[in-house]
Design a protein around this motif. Structure first.
Motif: not given
Length: 230
Positions: A44-65
């Motif tokens: 939701e945040q990545a779709l709503a706001q513009k970022f220069d970079a994303i640091v992403l874990d893979l094993m996440l609750p509710e939606l996997g990385g």
């Protein structure tokens, strides 16, 4: 990204200790950090706001990385993504990169290396932004004047290329026929606009006809829009 190198970074990490450490370290380095603890909120945040970079874990609750990453790329969002995960086999790293990640760093890690990798992927992104336009599966390269969809090259006339460039630069926004005419021929265009329909039909035949998903859409009474459905 500002002139002094400060970046807006989204961190999606469910471990509270690591998430807080990443946020503190990035902010101490002069960056702006938004930290989300589950995949759904991260998307939701990545779709709503513009970022220069994303640091992403893979094993996440509710939606996997990986599902989060694929959803972003399907939406045409090309924000550089650094996967930060304890999953470090060759197969897992290859899967992450094939899903659309720009880099992959295995936990445990050294924070200076993470900062260096973030700097590298955002620098590459900044250098290529001016050369490529990407909307979902559609790519337009301004330097080579090549257009492709799902890696299939599409041959366009100069007028069709210019029209598609306008639509891609304004993806998701309805453009009127008059706006298109002014872009193609003259800033003070006063002629008939139905000629645009001819070019739109030809362009649609080339970028949409052979594919299941239709990107170029007619908005009755208003004009045309290029968007990724859903």
């Amino acid at each position: 990204m500002t002139d002094n190198g400060a970046r807006a970074v989204l961190v999606v990490e469910d471990d509270p200790v690591l998430g807080k450490a990443l946020q503190r370290g990035l902010e101490d380095g002069g960056h702006r950090c938004t930290w989300m603890r589950n995949g759904r909120r991260g998307l939701e945040q990545a779709l709503a706001q513009k970022f220069d970079a994303i640091v992403l874990d893979l094993m996440l609750p509710e939606l996997g990385g990986l599902d989060l990453l694929r959803a972003l790329r399907l939406e045409g969002i090309r924000t550089p993504v650094l996967i930060l995960s304890a999953l470090g086999s060759v197969e897992e790293r290859v899967n992450g990169l094939n899903a659309g990640a720009d880099d992959y760093l295995v936990k445990p890690f050294a924070f200076p290396e993470l900062l260096a990798r973030l700097s590298a992927i955002t620098r590459r992104s900044f250098q290529t932004k001016a050369q490529q336009l990407i909307v979902g599966p559609l790519t337009l390269d301004l330097s080579t004047r090549r257009v492709s969809r799902d890696d299939c090259e599409i041959d366009l006339t100069p007028t069709e290329f210019s029209l598609l460039e306008l639509l891609m630069r304004n993806a998701g926004q309805v453009l009127t026929r008059k706006m298109m005419c002014e872009h193609l021929w003259d800033s003070d265009w006063e002629g008939v606009t139905n000629v645009i329909e001819v070019h739109i039909n030809r362009l649609r035949a080339k970028i949409d006809r052979e594919f299941d998903t239709q990107l170029l859409q007619t908005v009755r009474g208003r004009g045309y829009v290029l968007r990724v459905p859903g």
